[in-house]
Design an enzyme around this catalytic site. Structure first.
Site, PDB file in Angstrom:
ATOM      1  N   HIS A 123       0.828  -1.206   0.000  1.00 58.23           N
ATOM      2  CA  HIS A 123       0.000   0.000   0.000  1.00 58.23           C
ATOM      3  C   HIS A 123       0.864   1.258   0.000  1.00 58.23           C
ATOM      4  O   HIS A 123       1.597   1.505   0.956  1.00 58.23           O
ATOM      5  CB  HIS A 123      -0.880  -0.040   1.251  1.00 58.23           C
ATOM      6  CG  HIS A 123      -1.814   1.109   1.385  1.00 58.23           C
ATOM      7  ND1 HIS A 123      -1.778   1.964   2.453  1.00 58.23           N
ATOM      8  CD2 HIS A 123      -2.811   1.544   0.583  1.00 58.23           C
ATOM      9  CE1 HIS A 123      -2.740   2.870   2.321  1.00 58.23           C
ATOM     10  NE2 HIS A 123      -3.380   2.631   1.198  1.00 58.23           N
ATOM     11  N   ARG A 124       0.811   2.022  -1.074  1.00 62.88           N
ATOM     12  CA  ARG A 124       1.662   3.208  -1.273  1.00 62.88           C
ATOM     13  C   ARG A 124       3.141   2.807  -1.232  1.00 62.88           C
ATOM     14  O   ARG A 124       3.993   3.585  -0.792  1.00 62.88           O
ATOM     15  CB  ARG A 124       1.374   4.294  -0.240  1.00 62.88           C
ATOM     16  CG  ARG A 124      -0.111   4.622  -0.080  1.00 62.88           C
ATOM     17  CD  ARG A 124      -0.370   5.700   0.941  1.00 62.88           C
ATOM     18  NE  ARG A 124      -1.786   5.757   1.317  1.00 62.88           N
ATOM     19  CZ  ARG A 124      -2.295   6.578   2.220  1.00 62.88           C
ATOM     20  NH1 ARG A 124      -1.520   7.440   2.837  1.00 62.88           N
ATOM     21  NH2 ARG A 124      -3.586   6.558   2.519  1.00 62.88           N
ATOM     22  N   GLU A 136       0.300  -0.735  -4.608  1.00 60.37           N
ATOM     23  CA  GLU A 136      -0.842   0.162  -4.772  1.00 60.37           C
ATOM     24  C   GLU A 136      -0.275   1.567  -4.752  1.00 60.37           C
ATOM     25  O   GLU A 136       0.616   1.867  -3.936  1.00 60.37           O
ATOM     26  CB  GLU A 136      -1.819  -0.047  -3.606  1.00 60.37           C
ATOM     27  CG  GLU A 136      -3.123   0.716  -3.724  1.00 60.37           C
ATOM     28  CD  GLU A 136      -3.147   2.084  -3.053  1.00 60.37           C
ATOM     29  OE1 GLU A 136      -4.165   2.768  -3.153  1.00 60.37           O
ATOM     30  OE2 GLU A 136      -2.129   2.485  -2.431  1.00 60.37           O
ATOM     31  N   ASP A 175      -1.321   5.967  -5.516  1.00 61.81           N
ATOM     32  CA  ASP A 175      -2.397   6.941  -5.708  1.00 61.81           C
ATOM     33  C   ASP A 175      -1.983   7.949  -6.768  1.00 61.81           C
ATOM     34  O   ASP A 175      -0.870   8.480  -6.713  1.00 61.81           O
ATOM     35  CB  ASP A 175      -2.662   7.674  -4.393  1.00 61.81           C
ATOM     36  CG  ASP A 175      -2.979   6.702  -3.272  1.00 61.81           C
ATOM     37  OD1 ASP A 175      -4.029   6.063  -3.337  1.00 61.81           O
ATOM     38  OD2 ASP A 175      -2.150   6.575  -2.345  1.00 61.81           O
ATOM     39  N   HIS A 221      -1.011  10.869  -2.611  1.00 63.32           N
ATOM     40  CA  HIS A 221      -2.313  10.510  -2.045  1.00 63.32           C
ATOM     41  C   HIS A 221      -3.210  11.714  -1.801  1.00 63.32           C
ATOM     42  O   HIS A 221      -4.345  11.776  -2.247  1.00 63.32           O
ATOM     43  CB  HIS A 221      -2.116   9.733  -0.738  1.00 63.32           C
ATOM     44  CG  HIS A 221      -3.395   9.357  -0.074  1.00 63.32           C
ATOM     45  ND1 HIS A 221      -4.037  10.174   0.837  1.00 63.32           N
ATOM     46  CD2 HIS A 221      -4.185   8.268  -0.200  1.00 63.32           C
ATOM     47  CE1 HIS A 221      -5.147   9.591   1.250  1.00 63.32           C
ATOM     48  NE2 HIS A 221      -5.267   8.429   0.642  1.00 63.32           N
ATOM     49  N   GLU A 259      -4.585   3.523  -8.088  1.00 66.35           N
ATOM     50  CA  GLU A 259      -5.821   4.121  -7.573  1.00 66.35           C
ATOM     51  C   GLU A 259      -5.949   5.547  -8.098  1.00 66.35           C
ATOM     52  O   GLU A 259      -5.091   6.392  -7.841  1.00 66.35           O
ATOM     53  CB  GLU A 259      -5.848   4.125  -6.040  1.00 66.35           C
ATOM     54  CG  GLU A 259      -7.177   4.682  -5.582  1.00 66.35           C
ATOM     55  CD  GLU A 259      -7.298   4.947  -4.090  1.00 66.35           C
ATOM     56  OE1 GLU A 259      -6.492   4.450  -3.291  1.00 66.35           O
ATOM     57  OE2 GLU A 259      -8.239   5.693  -3.751  1.00 66.35           O
ATOM     58  N   LYS A 293      -7.391   9.066  -7.896  1.00 61.45           N
ATOM     59  CA  LYS A 293      -7.993   9.953  -6.894  1.00 61.45           C
ATOM     60  C   LYS A 293      -8.818  11.009  -7.628  1.00 61.45           C
ATOM     61  O   LYS A 293      -8.268  11.990  -8.147  1.00 61.45           O
ATOM     62  CB  LYS A 293      -6.898  10.615  -6.052  1.00 61.45           C
ATOM     63  CG  LYS A 293      -6.206   9.656  -5.094  1.00 61.45           C
ATOM     64  CD  LYS A 293      -7.169   9.165  -4.024  1.00 61.45           C
ATOM     65  CE  LYS A 293      -6.510   8.341  -2.934  1.00 61.45           C
ATOM     66  NZ  LYS A 293      -7.488   7.584  -2.137  1.00 61.45           N
ATOM     67  N   ASP A 334       0.432  -2.173   4.319  1.00 64.60           N
ATOM     68  CA  ASP A 334       1.610  -1.322   4.509  1.00 64.60           C
ATOM     69  C   ASP A 334       2.836  -2.164   4.873  1.00 64.60           C
ATOM     70  O   ASP A 334       3.944  -1.640   4.928  1.00 64.60           O
ATOM     71  CB  ASP A 334       1.371  -0.338   5.670  1.00 64.60           C
ATOM     72  CG  ASP A 334       0.235   0.641   5.401  1.00 64.60           C
ATOM     73  OD1 ASP A 334       0.038   1.007   4.229  1.00 64.60           O
ATOM     74  OD2 ASP A 334      -0.449   1.041   6.368  1.00 64.60           O
TER      75      ASP A 334
HETATM   76  O1  G3P Z   1      -6.494   1.337  -2.606  1.00 63.31           O
HETATM   77  C1  G3P Z   1      -6.669   1.048  -1.266  1.00 63.31           C
HETATM   78  C2  G3P Z   1      -6.498   2.250  -0.382  1.00 63.31           C
HETATM   79  O2  G3P Z   1      -5.362   2.936  -0.800  1.00 63.31           O
HETATM   80  C3  G3P Z   1      -7.679   3.192  -0.400  1.00 63.31           C
HETATM   81  O3  G3P Z   1      -7.579   4.238   0.492  1.00 63.31           O
HETATM   82  O4  G3P Z   1      -7.022   6.507   1.250  1.00 63.31           O
HETATM   83  O5  G3P Z   1      -5.287   4.723   1.359  1.00 63.31           O
HETATM   84  O6  G3P Z   1      -5.968   5.666  -0.824  1.00 63.31           O
HETATM   85  P1  G3P Z   1      -6.412   5.331   0.565  1.00 63.31           P
HETATM   86 MG    MG Z   2      -4.867   4.455  -2.195  1.00 66.44          MG
END
Ligand code: G3P
Ligand code: MG
Length: 262
Positions: free
Chosen positions: A17-18, A44, A46, A59, A118, A120, A241
């Site tokens: 995640h990120r 993942e 953003d 993000h 992802e 945004k 994470d």
């Molecule tokens: O893609 C999963 C997650 O990243 C969604 O929420 O706010 O962390 O981008 P956020």
């Molecule tokens: Mg995200």
């Protein structure tokens, strides 16, 4: 990265995640490279557009929290946003880290990692983000190694219209309005995968999604017990994470079957 793709695997994919965002500044090349080193299958990230229409990886809608600058992402040109320090806020050893472009991530990491991009998109009206993301993914020859996810149904609908071969993931969360979190409008966008917050699903819901041909890729699960539960329920990917922690858990649950890191 859809259900069909994951039939080649006997375990959930590890999606960082990120990037490896517990050990490096989120959404940076260092965090992405570290995730690959830790054994992640993918990342993942953003994405949004800056002032001159370039797709950048960040993000928040402002740069304040994760860079040395201040202001809205959409008010910076690419040159301006890339002059900001995106690492020092996290730790002095990351000073000089830059906000990557989506193109940079696709070209450097595309060959070794699957990408969950992802988008945004805060409004139903498009600023051109979908078309730019699809163009970049197609140019990088990554259509079959990418999932485009979004909380925004209009965004996913547009992605399907732009390239129906692109896999899409519908994100949802408990704090959304009821019609979004209960996915009443899902038939309109026909996603390939569901991306629920990790605590919104159970074994039955996962099995039901699989019967409909949908992959289930929950986010952002960081606790070992919850990870083990999701693994035993047969999720297709876990967005975390802590890709290193999930990698180690999967080793244990697969009775030590060795997987090579990248
Ligand atoms: O893609 C999963 C997650 O990243 C969604 O929420 O706010 O962390 O981008 P956020
Ligand atoms: Mg995200």
């Amino acid at each position: 990265m859809d259900a069909q793709y994951n039939r080649n695997f006997r375990r959930p994919l590890i999606l960082a995640h990120r990037g490896a965002s517990q050990q490096a500044p989120e959404n940076t090349m260092t965090a992405f490279r570290l995730a690959a080193k830790m054994g992640a299958d993918g990342i993942e990230l953003d994405v949004q557009l800056c002032k001159d229409g370039e797709a950048v990886v960040i993000h928040n809608f402002t740069v304040d929290e994760t860079t040395s600058g201040s202001g809205r992402v959409k008010d910076f040109t690419l040159a301006e946003i890339q002059s900001l320090d995106a690492g020092s806020w996290y730790g002095p050893e990351f000073a000089g880290e830059r906000i990557p472009t989506l193109a940079q991530v696709l070209h450097e990491l595309g060959p070794r990692l699957m990408l969950n991009i992802e988008l945004k998109a805060p409004t139903l009206r498009s600023d051109g983000l979908e078309a730019e993301a699809v163009r970049l993914v197609e140019d990088a020859n990554m259509v079959h190694r990418v999932t485009i996810s979004s909380f925004n149904l209009a965004t996913l609908w547009r992605i399907h219209r732009l390239n129906r071969h692109l896999s899409t993931g519908l994100l949802y969360a408990p704090d959304q309005p009821r019609h979004l979190r209960d996915r009443w409008l899902q038939p309109l966008v026909r996603p390939n995968a569901l991306h629920p917050r990790w605590d919104m699903i159970d074994k039955q819901a996962i099995a039901a999604a699989h019967r409909q041909g949908l992959a289930v890729n929950p986010w952002t699960c960081n606790e070992p017990e919850a990870m083990l539960r999701l693994i035993s329920w047969g999720v297709d990917a876990i967005i975390t994470d802590h890709p290193d922690l999930l990698y180690n858990l999967l080793h244990i649950t697969e009775s030590g079957e060795k997987r090579d890191k990248h």
